[in-house]
Design a protein around this motif. Structure first.
Motif, mmCIF file in Angstrom:
data_model
loop_
_atom_site.group_PDB
_atom_site.id
_atom_site.type_symbol
_atom_site.label_atom_id
_atom_site.label_comp_id
_atom_site.label_asym_id
_atom_site.label_seq_id
_atom_site.Cartn_x
_atom_site.Cartn_y
_atom_site.Cartn_z
ATOM 1 N N LYS B 4 0.834 -1.195 0.000
ATOM 2 C CA LYS B 4 0.000 0.000 0.000
ATOM 3 C C LYS B 4 0.869 1.245 0.000
ATOM 4 O O LYS B 4 1.741 1.392 0.850
ATOM 5 C CB LYS B 4 -0.885 -0.028 1.241
ATOM 6 C CG LYS B 4 -1.810 1.145 1.357
ATOM 7 C CD LYS B 4 -2.763 0.939 2.502
ATOM 8 C CE LYS B 4 -3.845 -0.068 2.113
ATOM 9 N NZ LYS B 4 -4.970 -0.041 3.061
ATOM 10 N N ILE B 60 -3.312 8.869 11.975
ATOM 11 C CA ILE B 60 -2.929 7.615 12.640
ATOM 12 C C ILE B 60 -2.487 7.928 14.069
ATOM 13 O O ILE B 60 -2.893 7.263 15.027
ATOM 14 C CB ILE B 60 -1.769 6.938 11.876
ATOM 15 C CG1 ILE B 60 -2.181 6.650 10.436
ATOM 16 C CG2 ILE B 60 -1.256 5.714 12.619
ATOM 17 C CD1 ILE B 60 -2.733 5.324 10.158
ATOM 18 N N ALA B 70 -0.601 1.666 20.504
ATOM 19 C CA ALA B 70 0.655 2.022 19.858
ATOM 20 C C ALA B 70 0.360 2.419 18.415
ATOM 21 O O ALA B 70 -0.525 1.849 17.778
ATOM 22 C CB ALA B 70 1.609 0.850 19.897
ATOM 23 N N ARG B 71 1.114 3.383 17.917
ATOM 24 C CA ARG B 71 0.865 3.848 16.543
ATOM 25 C C ARG B 71 1.039 2.715 15.530
ATOM 26 O O ARG B 71 0.291 2.612 14.566
ATOM 27 C CB ARG B 71 1.819 4.991 16.214
ATOM 28 C CG ARG B 71 1.492 6.229 16.988
ATOM 29 C CD ARG B 71 2.496 7.301 16.720
ATOM 30 N NE ARG B 71 3.831 6.866 17.108
ATOM 31 C CZ ARG B 71 4.924 7.619 16.962
ATOM 32 N NH1 ARG B 71 4.823 8.820 16.429
ATOM 33 N NH2 ARG B 71 6.094 7.181 17.330
ATOM 34 N N ILE B 72 2.012 1.853 15.808
ATOM 35 C CA ILE B 72 2.259 0.774 14.856
ATOM 36 C C ILE B 72 1.054 -0.174 14.784
ATOM 37 O O ILE B 72 0.757 -0.741 13.738
ATOM 38 C CB ILE B 72 3.557 0.002 15.219
ATOM 39 C CG1 ILE B 72 3.942 -1.020 14.160
ATOM 40 C CG2 ILE B 72 3.441 -0.686 16.555
ATOM 41 C CD1 ILE B 72 4.658 -0.462 12.991
ATOM 42 N N ARG B 73 0.322 -0.310 15.898
ATOM 43 C CA ARG B 73 -0.864 -1.182 15.891
ATOM 44 C C ARG B 73 -1.940 -0.586 14.987
ATOM 45 O O ARG B 73 -2.637 -1.291 14.263
ATOM 46 C CB ARG B 73 -1.411 -1.372 17.305
ATOM 47 C CG ARG B 73 -0.462 -2.027 18.278
ATOM 48 C CD ARG B 73 -0.417 -3.540 18.081
ATOM 49 N NE ARG B 73 0.756 -3.945 17.313
ATOM 50 C CZ ARG B 73 1.979 -4.101 17.807
ATOM 51 N NH1 ARG B 73 2.204 -3.919 19.077
ATOM 52 N NH2 ARG B 73 2.988 -4.466 17.039
ATOM 53 N N MET B 75 -1.307 1.400 12.499
ATOM 54 C CA MET B 75 -0.766 1.256 11.141
ATOM 55 C C MET B 75 -1.026 -0.143 10.600
ATOM 56 O O MET B 75 -1.318 -0.335 9.425
ATOM 57 C CB MET B 75 0.745 1.522 11.148
ATOM 58 C CG MET B 75 1.145 2.952 10.899
ATOM 59 S SD MET B 75 0.575 3.561 9.320
ATOM 60 C CE MET B 75 1.904 3.051 8.255
ATOM 61 N N GLU B 76 -0.876 -1.129 11.479
ATOM 62 C CA GLU B 76 -1.100 -2.514 11.044
ATOM 63 C C GLU B 76 -2.519 -2.677 10.498
ATOM 64 O O GLU B 76 -2.728 -3.272 9.446
ATOM 65 C CB GLU B 76 -0.875 -3.485 12.214
ATOM 66 C CG GLU B 76 0.587 -3.714 12.522
ATOM 67 C CD GLU B 76 0.812 -4.641 13.705
ATOM 68 O OE1 GLU B 76 1.875 -5.246 13.776
ATOM 69 O OE2 GLU B 76 -0.071 -4.750 14.572
ATOM 70 N N THR B 79 -2.986 -0.646 7.179
ATOM 71 C CA THR B 79 -2.360 -1.216 5.983
ATOM 72 C C THR B 79 -2.972 -2.563 5.630
ATOM 73 O O THR B 79 -2.872 -3.006 4.489
ATOM 74 C CB THR B 79 -0.842 -1.401 6.168
ATOM 75 O OG1 THR B 79 -0.605 -2.178 7.329
ATOM 76 C CG2 THR B 79 -0.137 -0.068 6.280
ATOM 77 N N PHE B 80 -3.603 -3.212 6.599
ATOM 78 C CA PHE B 80 -4.156 -4.541 6.332
ATOM 79 C C PHE B 80 -5.381 -4.442 5.432
ATOM 80 O O PHE B 80 -5.531 -5.213 4.486
ATOM 81 C CB PHE B 80 -4.534 -5.209 7.660
ATOM 82 C CG PHE B 80 -5.016 -6.618 7.511
ATOM 83 C CD1 PHE B 80 -4.110 -7.671 7.526
ATOM 84 C CD2 PHE B 80 -6.360 -6.914 7.348
ATOM 85 C CE1 PHE B 80 -4.536 -8.978 7.378
ATOM 86 C CE2 PHE B 80 -6.797 -8.218 7.202
ATOM 87 C CZ PHE B 80 -5.875 -9.256 7.213
#
Lengths: 699, 220
Positions: B4, B60, B70-73, B75-76, B79-80
């Protein structure tokens, strides 16, 4: 307790076990990539498929609960076919670059492909390629090799407590990355290298250096902090190439901190490899005989009371014992192992060790941290506190600096004022301690090295006694023994400290402590100072004193020394170290000291003959026998004897200033890590930007 | 599918509008205390609708902070799901299904038309910024394949010409009636009903069908 049959073997496993654990209990080997004992279950690699009778299809054993009466086959035709199929899929996108892969020889995928792989690939299409990610100065990434087990993501989230890593996108495009490709901001980050079952995350400083089968592996003990992590030192020739963790459930489990792992390249730089003697104002290379003669000449005219010795933070017990014996023979009462001036050492042993033990943290139900930043002072103690906190969350109070410790805590206050409130019960946290059945307090060097350290220590003892942190072993109603509980803990930062305190490497009658020695050297009352790897004192204040530096790195003190005696670093000598818990551990020599450098106790033994005060031991065994006869606690290797409680500390007024951790930069705390290029890179990428940001906002 | 894209030009800030804020509060309230993270998908959707149909990184961060994740969560999740855009998309955001049923029914023709008329490839965007295209997996309208989703609406029963007609209408800014482009009703067979015909009256037409046709024949 479900009872099930695995490959014809009947086993009974604890309720809540997974099928994989049951298979292991039955002695069956099940291949796996994503499953790891200490991490949560993901079940996404599908390698652990087994056949369960009456199940319609193979089940992922790592994520399937073991149940009563199950009949499991791990090697049946169906199971083997499923495992081989999974392996074939995993290898579809995995590059065939084993010959240039650093994981080669210690790769789970390589090993398991031998057992479960096909002899050749049936896949003709293009393999996918993934751009490499930046994860900081320690972790090298070759993301095309990644099989998406997510062990690294789970480790960093669960154990390291930093939520930087994650898996973005999906399906064929899934990629492991850090948020915006930042470095992983954790002291435990490099453990993901060990966890990675393939070569996707490898060691950046060790890239393309050696193959595992070329290395000599020596099991040893770490000295970068006072935790005493169990390590394996891998050497080729005389060079230490890497340090890996070794399992010790009660200390480091199977992790080590990044400093422990990567400071070892500092062993190659700034080494003292021959004796030096100061002539005409400059240090000049000399022979051992010349160096000894120079010291002996100086000592001949010096009264014992004008001689002093300070032991450094990474000294081994044997060297300290030899130096202490020598000082006794020279008639010097001025010796100290507390470079930082911590106000501990009087009173019972319980006053200077981590009595609860690191594993004991898991039993605690309330915790008070005083003047310590465990994340930097003892990363694995911090990981254990986090583990306890993750289980069901327990109240943690912090008195001192407000830092990100990877778990939630109540910041009670900055300094002694709050401590006094907790002690007299007027603070709300006192109620929590009162209500807890196994409360503990951890006192750090930030609280004990101050001028009012003894008063802080006394206050902490009062807290321990008031809130039932000291419980004697008792006999329960049914006659069973209820073990005692000692919730009073001192968090050390130096690997040598507890050993020095245990053997009484402390000022004798009328002797001077570190501050006294430095002050005396400045004023001329002390004429000779013997520094055993002691670099963290105020070197510039030693005045005109004759300074002997015995150590392995040309760090702060060596520049000031009048005579330099080159010693051995921790990987180069057999030695005993006592960790913050009071656990005696034996380190093994992995290589040899460079050049003319010698093992420290032998230097002291040889020198003692030079001044006619020959120490009574000619071998390491004889030295240890003498040591253990005098101090029996050193004979109990890797065991913890509960220390008797008693009075210690001196009641007094406490200064109002807040507690500050003694560690300003986790990555550089001793001569070895200061000489390490890797640690310098970490400092640059992870410490300096934050410091700049802090000063930026302040002014 | 492919990785993406994430916009390089990112707005510095993201703030919820009052309407969004109300929506956000509504969704968070649906989950028990401590489980707010469950609202991450609705919040991403709200942010996307508020912000020209794509989610900037600042959003985000805002969502992560709002949900204590968490920001990465976040993002996950972002993007999924293909439904979330992390880079600007056109005013008309076209999502063409190319999964097996649509492909068998001629989704290649739809793609070809989009290429011919708009010059769009997967992840492409027209120069004027009005159209962008994303190739997606099943949209769940297999019975009326091939289909093309335009913003929130699905257009069905496409072929090359119908797609061209759709694009022309969109270029004029007029969205045609949603649903089948051939005018069939729902997913009924093109030649009229084939089931429940035993209920038919003397004309051979089921009474419910006649009633609906009399009422205007619209699909719902």
């Amino acid at each position: 307790m479900p009872k099930l049959t695995v490959d014809g073997v009947e086993v009974e496993v604890p309720a809540g076990s997974t099928l994989l654990q049951a298979c292991e209990a039955a002695g069956a080997e099940v291949p796996r990539f994503c499953y790891h004992d200490r991490l949560s279950i993901a079940g996404n690699c599908r390698m652990c498929l087994v056949e369960v009778e009456k199940a319609p299809k193979p089940v992922a054993s790592c994520a399937f609960p073991a149940g009563d009466g199950q009949v499991v086959h791990t090697k049946s035709e169906l199971a083997r076919k499923a495992q081989k199929g999974t392996m074939e899929f995993l290898l579809i996108n995995h590059p065939l670059d084993c010959p240039i892969c650093d994981q080669g020889g210690e790769c789970d995928l390589q090993d398991q492909a031998m057992g479960y792989g096909f002899h050749s690939s049936r896949y003709d299409e293009n393999k996918r390629a993934v751009t490499d990610k930046h994860m900081g100065p320690l972790v090298k990434t070759i993301m095309t090799r990644c099989i998406h087990c997510t062990r690294c993501v789970r480790f960093s989230t669960e154990i390291a407590g930093v939520t930087d890593m994650g898996m973005l996108n999906r399906g064929e495009n899934a990629e492991i990355t850090t948020y915006l490709e930042k470095a992983i901001d954790s002291e435990l980050s490099a453990n993901v290298i060990d966890l990675c079952p393939v070569g996707a995350l490898t060691s950046k400083p060790y890239a393309f250096v050696a193959r595992p089968w070329e290395l000599k592996k020596t099991e040893s003990i770490d000295v970068m902090d006072a935790v005493g992590s169990n390590i394996r030192v891998d050497t080729r020739g005389s060079e230490v190439l890497r340090v890996l963790p070794r399992l010790h459930e009660d200390i480091n489990e199977e992790w080590i901190s990044d400093k422990t792992r990567y400071a070892c390249d500092g062993l190659k730089h700034q080494r003292l490899d021959k004796p030096f003697v100061r002539k005409d104002g400059t240090l000049q290379p000399a022979s051992w005989a010349e160096a000894f003669t120079a010291i002996a000449a100086k000592l001949k005219d010096t009264a014992g009371t004008k001689i002093a010795a300070i032991a450094g933070d990474t000294a081994d017990v044997e060297a300290m014992y030899a130096l202490k014996s020598l000082m006794a023979r020279l008639g010097s009462p001025n010796l100290d192992c507390r470079q930082d001036g911590a106000k501990i050492g009087d009173g019972p042993r319980a006053s200077w060790v981590f009595n609860t033990t690191i594993a004991g943290i898991e039993d605690a139900d309330a915790l008070l941290l005083v003047g310590t930043n465990p994340r930097w002072e003892a990363s694995l103690v911090n990981a254990r506190i986090r583990k306890r906190w993750l289980r069901d969350g327990f109240p943690i109070g912090v008195i001192g600096e407000k830092r990100d410790l990877t778990y939630d805590y109540d910041h009670l206050g900055a300094g002694p004022e709050t401590l006094a409130q907790v002690a007299d019960g007027s603070h709300a946290f006192a109620e929590i301690l009162k209500g807890a059945s196994k409360p503990m307090i951890v006192v750090g060097m930030g609280a004990l090295t101050r001028a009012d350290g003894a008063a802080v220590l006394a206050t902490c003892r009062a807290i321990a006694e008031t809130y039932g942190m000291i419980q004697d072993a008792a006999t329960g109603e049914d006659g069973e023994t209820v073990p005692g509980w000692n919730g009073f803990n001192v968090q050390h930062t130096a690997a040598a400290r507890v050993g020095g305190l245990d053997m009484g490497f402390l000022p004798g009658k009328g002797g001077r402590d570190v501050a006294g020695i430095v002050e005396g050297a400045g004023s001329g009352a002390i004429e000779v100072v013997w520094l055993l790897g002691a670099d963290e004192i105020d070197i510039g204040a030693l005045g005109k004193a004759f300074v002997i530096y015995q150590g392995h790195h040309g760090d702060r003190a060596a520049h000031r020394a009048d005579v330099i005696l080159p010693g051995a670093a921790y990987t180069e000598k057999d030695g005993l170290y006592v960790n913050t818990e009071g656990r005696v551990q034996m380190a093994m020599a992995a290589s040899f000291p460079p050049g003319d450098a010698r093992i420290d106790w032998t230097i002291l033994r040889a020198f003692s003959a030079e001044v006619g005060q020959t120490l009574p031991f000619d071998s390491l065994e004889a030295l240890r026998r003498a040591l253990m006869a005098e101090h029996p606690s050193f004979a109990a290797i890797d065991t913890i004897e509960p220390a008797a409680w008693g009075a210690f500390g001196t009641a007094g007024t406490m200064d109002g200033a807040g507690f500050a951790s003694p560690i300003e930069n986790f990555y550089m705390t001793d001569p070895i890590s200061r000489a390490s290029k890797t640690m310098a890179a970490c400092t640059e990428e992870l410490v300096l930007p934050k410091r700049a940001a802090m000063t930026g906002t302040d002014g | 599918m492919s990785v993406k894209p994430i916009a390089e030009d990112q707005p510095a800030n993201f703030t919820w509008t009052a309407e969004s804020e109300a929506e956000v509060a509504k969704f968070i309230a649906r989950y028990p205390e401590g489980r707010q993270a469950s609202a991450v998908i609705p919040l991403l959707d709200i942010a996307q609708r508020q912000h020209e149909n794509w989610i900037p990184m600042a959003a985000i961060d805002a969502i992560a902070e709002r949900l204590d994740m968490a920001r990465i969560r976040v993002m996950e999740v972002a993007t999924f799901y293909t439904m979330f855009n992390l880079a600007p998309v056109g005013e008309w955001f076209l999502q063409a299904c190319t999964t097996t049923p649509c492909w068998l029914r001629g989704s290649n023709q739809v793609m070809k038309c989009l290429k011919d008329k708009l010059g769009l490839d997967n992840h492409g965007r027209t120069v004027d910024g009005r159209f962008s295209l994303l190739e997606v997996e099943c949209l769940g309208v297999c019975a009326n394949a091939p289909v093309l989703q335009v913003n929130d609406d699905v257009y069905e029963d496409l072929d090359y010409d119908q797609t061209a007609r759709l694009i022309e209408a969109l270029q004029k800014g007029e969205a045609p009636a949603v649903g089948s482009m051939t005018g069939r009703q729902g997913s009924m067979s093109q030649d009229g009903p084939t089931s429940l015909v035993s209920l038919k009256d003397s004309d051979g037409v089921p009474p419910w069908f006649a009633e609906r046709q009399a009422a205007g024949g619209g699909d719902d």
